[in-house]
Each structure stands twice: as structure tokens, then as C-alpha cells.
Design a protein around this motif. Structure first.
Motif, mmCIF file in Angstrom:
data_model
loop_
_atom_site.group_PDB
_atom_site.id
_atom_site.type_symbol
_atom_site.label_atom_id
_atom_site.label_comp_id
_atom_site.label_asym_id
_atom_site.label_seq_id
_atom_site.Cartn_x
_atom_site.Cartn_y
_atom_site.Cartn_z
ATOM 1 N N GLU A 90 -20.189 -9.871 8.776
ATOM 2 C CA GLU A 90 -19.826 -9.888 10.189
ATOM 3 C C GLU A 90 -18.405 -10.449 10.374
ATOM 4 O O GLU A 90 -17.619 -9.906 11.166
ATOM 5 C CB GLU A 90 -20.818 -10.741 10.986
ATOM 6 C CG GLU A 90 -22.204 -10.125 11.101
ATOM 7 C CD GLU A 90 -23.107 -10.453 9.917
ATOM 8 O OE1 GLU A 90 -24.317 -10.189 9.999
ATOM 9 O OE2 GLU A 90 -22.583 -10.965 8.904
ATOM 10 N N TYR A 91 -18.109 -11.519 9.658
ATOM 11 C CA TYR A 91 -16.775 -12.130 9.748
ATOM 12 C C TYR A 91 -15.701 -11.186 9.204
ATOM 13 O O TYR A 91 -14.617 -11.063 9.780
ATOM 14 C CB TYR A 91 -16.763 -13.446 8.965
ATOM 15 C CG TYR A 91 -15.424 -14.135 8.934
ATOM 16 C CD1 TYR A 91 -14.888 -14.722 10.083
ATOM 17 C CD2 TYR A 91 -14.687 -14.209 7.745
ATOM 18 C CE1 TYR A 91 -13.663 -15.361 10.046
ATOM 19 C CE2 TYR A 91 -13.463 -14.844 7.712
ATOM 20 C CZ TYR A 91 -12.949 -15.419 8.861
ATOM 21 O OH TYR A 91 -11.724 -16.047 8.820
ATOM 22 N N ASP A 92 -16.026 -10.498 8.125
ATOM 23 C CA ASP A 92 -15.083 -9.556 7.525
ATOM 24 C C ASP A 92 -14.806 -8.386 8.470
ATOM 25 O O ASP A 92 -13.651 -7.967 8.635
ATOM 26 C CB ASP A 92 -15.647 -9.035 6.198
ATOM 27 C CG ASP A 92 -14.647 -8.214 5.419
ATOM 28 O OD1 ASP A 92 -13.544 -8.714 5.133
ATOM 29 O OD2 ASP A 92 -14.959 -7.047 5.102
ATOM 30 N N ASN A 93 -15.847 -7.847 9.103
ATOM 31 C CA ASN A 93 -15.675 -6.734 10.040
ATOM 32 C C ASN A 93 -14.878 -7.166 11.268
ATOM 33 O O ASN A 93 -14.004 -6.431 11.749
ATOM 34 C CB ASN A 93 -17.042 -6.191 10.467
ATOM 35 C CG ASN A 93 -17.726 -5.404 9.368
ATOM 36 O OD1 ASN A 93 -17.067 -4.885 8.469
ATOM 37 N ND2 ASN A 93 -19.032 -5.327 9.425
ATOM 38 N N TRP A 94 -15.189 -8.337 11.799
ATOM 39 C CA TRP A 94 -14.443 -8.863 12.948
ATOM 40 C C TRP A 94 -12.963 -9.040 12.592
ATOM 41 O O TRP A 94 -12.078 -8.699 13.389
ATOM 42 C CB TRP A 94 -15.054 -10.188 13.385
ATOM 43 C CG TRP A 94 -14.267 -10.916 14.433
ATOM 44 C CD1 TRP A 94 -14.319 -10.714 15.780
ATOM 45 C CD2 TRP A 94 -13.319 -11.965 14.212
ATOM 46 N NE1 TRP A 94 -13.462 -11.569 16.416
ATOM 47 C CE2 TRP A 94 -12.831 -12.343 15.489
ATOM 48 C CE3 TRP A 94 -12.837 -12.617 13.083
ATOM 49 C CZ2 TRP A 94 -11.876 -13.359 15.651
ATOM 50 C CZ3 TRP A 94 -11.894 -13.620 13.238
ATOM 51 C CH2 TRP A 94 -11.422 -13.979 14.503
ATOM 52 N N VAL A 97 -11.158 -5.670 12.530
ATOM 53 C CA VAL A 97 -10.871 -5.176 13.881
ATOM 54 C C VAL A 97 -9.675 -5.906 14.479
ATOM 55 O O VAL A 97 -8.766 -5.285 15.057
ATOM 56 C CB VAL A 97 -12.113 -5.337 14.795
ATOM 57 C CG1 VAL A 97 -11.740 -5.098 16.261
ATOM 58 C CG2 VAL A 97 -13.219 -4.380 14.364
ATOM 59 N N LYS A 98 -9.641 -7.230 14.351
ATOM 60 C CA LYS A 98 -8.537 -8.013 14.900
ATOM 61 C C LYS A 98 -7.214 -7.625 14.241
ATOM 62 O O LYS A 98 -6.188 -7.465 14.922
ATOM 63 C CB LYS A 98 -8.801 -9.504 14.715
ATOM 64 C CG LYS A 98 -9.996 -10.034 15.472
ATOM 65 C CD LYS A 98 -9.820 -9.960 16.966
ATOM 66 C CE LYS A 98 -8.841 -10.968 17.492
ATOM 67 N NZ LYS A 98 -8.780 -10.979 18.976
ATOM 68 N N ASN A 99 -7.211 -7.468 12.923
ATOM 69 C CA ASN A 99 -5.986 -7.114 12.204
ATOM 70 C C ASN A 99 -5.503 -5.715 12.582
ATOM 71 O O ASN A 99 -4.302 -5.483 12.754
ATOM 72 C CB ASN A 99 -6.215 -7.186 10.690
ATOM 73 C CG ASN A 99 -6.403 -8.607 10.206
ATOM 74 O OD1 ASN A 99 -5.969 -9.562 10.855
ATOM 75 N ND2 ASN A 99 -7.072 -8.771 9.073
ATOM 76 N N TYR A 100 -6.444 -4.787 12.722
ATOM 77 C CA TYR A 100 -6.093 -3.408 13.094
ATOM 78 C C TYR A 100 -5.474 -3.391 14.487
ATOM 79 O O TYR A 100 -4.449 -2.733 14.717
ATOM 80 C CB TYR A 100 -7.337 -2.527 13.051
ATOM 81 C CG TYR A 100 -7.043 -1.056 13.279
ATOM 82 C CD1 TYR A 100 -6.887 -0.179 12.210
ATOM 83 C CD2 TYR A 100 -6.925 -0.546 14.575
ATOM 84 C CE1 TYR A 100 -6.617 1.162 12.418
ATOM 85 C CE2 TYR A 100 -6.652 0.792 14.790
ATOM 86 C CZ TYR A 100 -6.498 1.641 13.713
ATOM 87 O OH TYR A 100 -6.220 2.976 13.925
ATOM 88 N N GLU A 101 -6.069 -4.110 15.411
ATOM 89 C CA GLU A 101 -5.579 -4.123 16.787
ATOM 90 C C GLU A 101 -4.223 -4.813 16.903
ATOM 91 O O GLU A 101 -3.375 -4.401 17.708
ATOM 92 C CB GLU A 101 -6.608 -4.792 17.699
ATOM 93 C CG GLU A 101 -7.867 -3.948 17.873
ATOM 94 C CD GLU A 101 -8.933 -4.602 18.719
ATOM 95 O OE1 GLU A 101 -9.865 -3.889 19.142
ATOM 96 O OE2 GLU A 101 -8.843 -5.826 18.942
ATOM 97 N N ASN A 137 -19.957 0.087 17.014
ATOM 98 C CA ASN A 137 -21.012 -0.862 16.635
ATOM 99 C C ASN A 137 -20.368 -2.234 16.458
ATOM 100 O O ASN A 137 -20.051 -2.633 15.334
ATOM 101 C CB ASN A 137 -21.690 -0.417 15.338
ATOM 102 C CG ASN A 137 -22.184 1.010 15.424
ATOM 103 O OD1 ASN A 137 -23.186 1.289 16.048
ATOM 104 N ND2 ASN A 137 -21.460 1.930 14.792
ATOM 105 N N LYS A 138 -20.159 -2.908 17.535
ATOM 106 C CA LYS A 138 -19.372 -4.137 17.535
ATOM 107 C C LYS A 138 -19.888 -5.141 16.497
ATOM 108 O O LYS A 138 -21.095 -5.384 16.400
ATOM 109 C CB LYS A 138 -19.385 -4.766 18.928
ATOM 110 C CG LYS A 138 -18.650 -3.941 19.966
ATOM 111 C CD LYS A 138 -18.620 -4.646 21.304
ATOM 112 C CE LYS A 138 -17.847 -3.806 22.327
ATOM 113 N NZ LYS A 138 -17.788 -4.450 23.652
ATOM 114 N N PRO A 139 -18.945 -5.730 15.723
ATOM 115 C CA PRO A 139 -19.343 -6.729 14.718
ATOM 116 C C PRO A 139 -20.125 -7.871 15.359
ATOM 117 O O PRO A 139 -19.728 -8.387 16.416
ATOM 118 C CB PRO A 139 -17.993 -7.220 14.164
ATOM 119 C CG PRO A 139 -17.037 -6.104 14.429
ATOM 120 C CD PRO A 139 -17.488 -5.483 15.717
ATOM 121 N N ASN A 140 -21.197 -8.245 14.733
ATOM 122 C CA ASN A 140 -22.056 -9.316 15.253
ATOM 123 C C ASN A 140 -21.504 -10.675 14.826
ATOM 124 O O ASN A 140 -22.123 -11.420 14.082
ATOM 125 C CB ASN A 140 -23.491 -9.137 14.731
ATOM 126 C CG ASN A 140 -24.443 -10.153 15.326
ATOM 127 O OD1 ASN A 140 -24.220 -10.657 16.426
ATOM 128 N ND2 ASN A 140 -25.499 -10.474 14.593
#
Length: 264
Positions: A90-94, A97-101, A137-140
């Protein structure tokens, strides 16, 4: 027992060296996965913060070193939260997303990107597809309330005396320039006890990060690593620095052999 600057520098170099060997092992391990990637990342970031804190304190920049000490405490609390709740993915996916944005945001300000390589601002098709999927599918992942979590795990004192105290140097205060004037003009003594204290405390927090990373990796059962941890623990408990060179050599020799074996 009085803290000695030479001992602190010895401990810093030792933890730095051993962390480098451990990081090499994790990077080349056949069991590399999201968990080992995150543990490796926290380990190296902790070392970077400590190295930066020592550079700042050696130039009598106490306030700036406190800011990095606060960041170091945050990393320790985040790491313990991720491990305790098994939130690696979950932390890795979040994070992805933050880095991509952030990269996407940077691309929109072309006027300010003239000196940035266009390749650094590009996103691959694979990354774009991954981003789109994660947004659906938003990271949990939800950042922990560090004050509540620190109390829960018995680290309330670290939060109040380190993280919360460090906030007074992050955010503006009316009297902050007084200390800066004294620091910048070398009006404070070189043996300022605050300097030695922040160096010691930063090493202690960094070693806690080191310990968490080792204890949750496949190196946790390695006797040489455990022997090394006992020596460092002894220093923090008794301020007595035992011989490190022999165990450092054994760890380095083992990891180089294992790394070579995995690489081949």
C-alpha cells in the motif's frame, strides 16, 4: 559516562559501512521484493540524514540539524507503522502515485523546466498504465497520526522531545534569528553540549531504523549481524565502545561472498 566526539564519529562510520554492505546484500538478493525494497530505502535514507546532521553540527548549525533529526524520527515511526501493519504494498503504491503526479505537475510548468532534461520528466507507457490503474483502485494507504501512534508503541517521549520539538525549527518563530546570529558568527562554543547530544540521539534513532530493517529481512538470523547489534547496543546503554573492526570484517566478508554468489 561522558559522550566522546571520537566515539560518535566511530559509531557513525561503522553504521554507515555496515548499512552499505547490508544494502548491497538486499539489492542483489534473489528474494528481492517490495518489502526488501522499502526496507533498503528506509535504511539508506536514515544514513543520509545522519551524515547530513553530522555535517551541519560540525559547522555549529544546531537548528538546521534539528530539522533533519525530526525527519529521521518521522522515518522511524513510519517504518515501524508499515512493518506492524504489513503495509509495504500500500505504501509503495501510494508513493508511486505521488511521484507520478509530481512529475506530471513539473511538466506543466515548461517555463521553469528549461534546465531539466526532458527524459527526466517523461513517464513510460508502463508507468502511465500503472498510474491509471492505481487511480481507479486507490491505494489503501493512510498516513498514521504520529502523535497517537508514537504513544501506542511507547515512543511518546521521542515524539514530544524530538519530532514536536523539531517543529519549532521547521515553522517560523519570532526569536529564531537570535540563535542563528550566534551560530553564523561563531559565538557559541565548539564543544556545545547541544551539538554532541543531537549527534548521539540521531545515531540512536538511525540505529533503531537499522535494527528494524535487519529484523524484518532475511539477515535477521545471521549471527554476525546480531553480534554487531549487541556491540552497538552496549555503546548506547553503557557509553562503552567495544572493538568493532573484527566483526565489521566478518560481516563485510560474508556479504561480499553472498552478493557474488547471487550476482553470478
Amino acid at each position: 559516562m561522558e559522550l566522546k566526539t571520537d566515539d560518535l564519529n566511530t559509531i557513525k562510520k561503522s553504521i554507515n559501512d555496515i548499512a552499505t554492505y547490508v544494502s548491497l546484500y538486499l539489492k542483489l538478493s534473489k528474494e528481492t521484493n517490495i518489502q526488501t525494497k522499502i526496507l533498503d530505502g528506509f535504511l539508506n535514507k536514515g544514513i543520509s540524514f545522519v551524515n547530513s546532521i553530522f555535517i551541519l553540527t560540525n559547522h555549529n548549525q544546531y537548528g538546521e540539524s534539528i530539522i533533519l533529526y525530526r525527519c529521521l524520527i518521522e522515518r522511524l515511526l513510519f517504518l515501524k507503522y508499515i512493518i506492524e501493519n504489513n503495509k509495504y504494498e500500500e505504501y509503495d503504491n501510494w508513493s508511486f502515485v505521488k511521484n507520478y503526479e509530481q512529475k506530471n505537475t513539473a511538466r506543466t510548468f515548461k517555463k521553469y523546466n528549461k534546465n531539466v532534461s526532458s527524459d527526466n520528466l517523461k513517464s513510460s507507457k508502463e508507468d502511465t498504465l500503472k498510474y491509471q490503474n492505481l487511480k481507479k483502485n486507490k491505494p489503501n494507504w493512510k498516513e498514521p497520526d504520529l502523535e497517537k501512534y508514537s504513544k501506542k508503541i511507547g515512543y511518546g517521549h521521542l515524539y514530544k522531545l524530538g519530532y514536536d520539538f523539531g517543529s519549532s525549527y521547521v515553522h517560523s518563530r519570532s526569536d529564531e534569528g537570535i540563535n542563528d546570529f550566534e551560530q553564523n558568527n561563531r559565538l557559541k562554543p565548539k564543544n556545545n553540549p547541544q551539538i554532541i547530544s543531537i549527534q548521539y540521539n540521531s545515531l540512536l534513532v538511525c540505529f533503531s531504523i537499522f535494527d528494524e530493517c535487519i529484523s524484518n529481512s532475511n539477515l535477521k538470523s545471521l549471527n554476525k549481524i546480531n553480534e554487531y547489534k549487541l556491540i552497538i547496543d552496549n555503546y548506547f546503554e553503557n557509553k562503552e565502545l567495544l572493538q568493532l573492526s573484527e566483526i565489521e570484517f566478518k560481516i563485510r566478508d560474508f556479504i561480499f561472498k553472498e552478493a557474488t554468489k547471487n550476482y553470478s
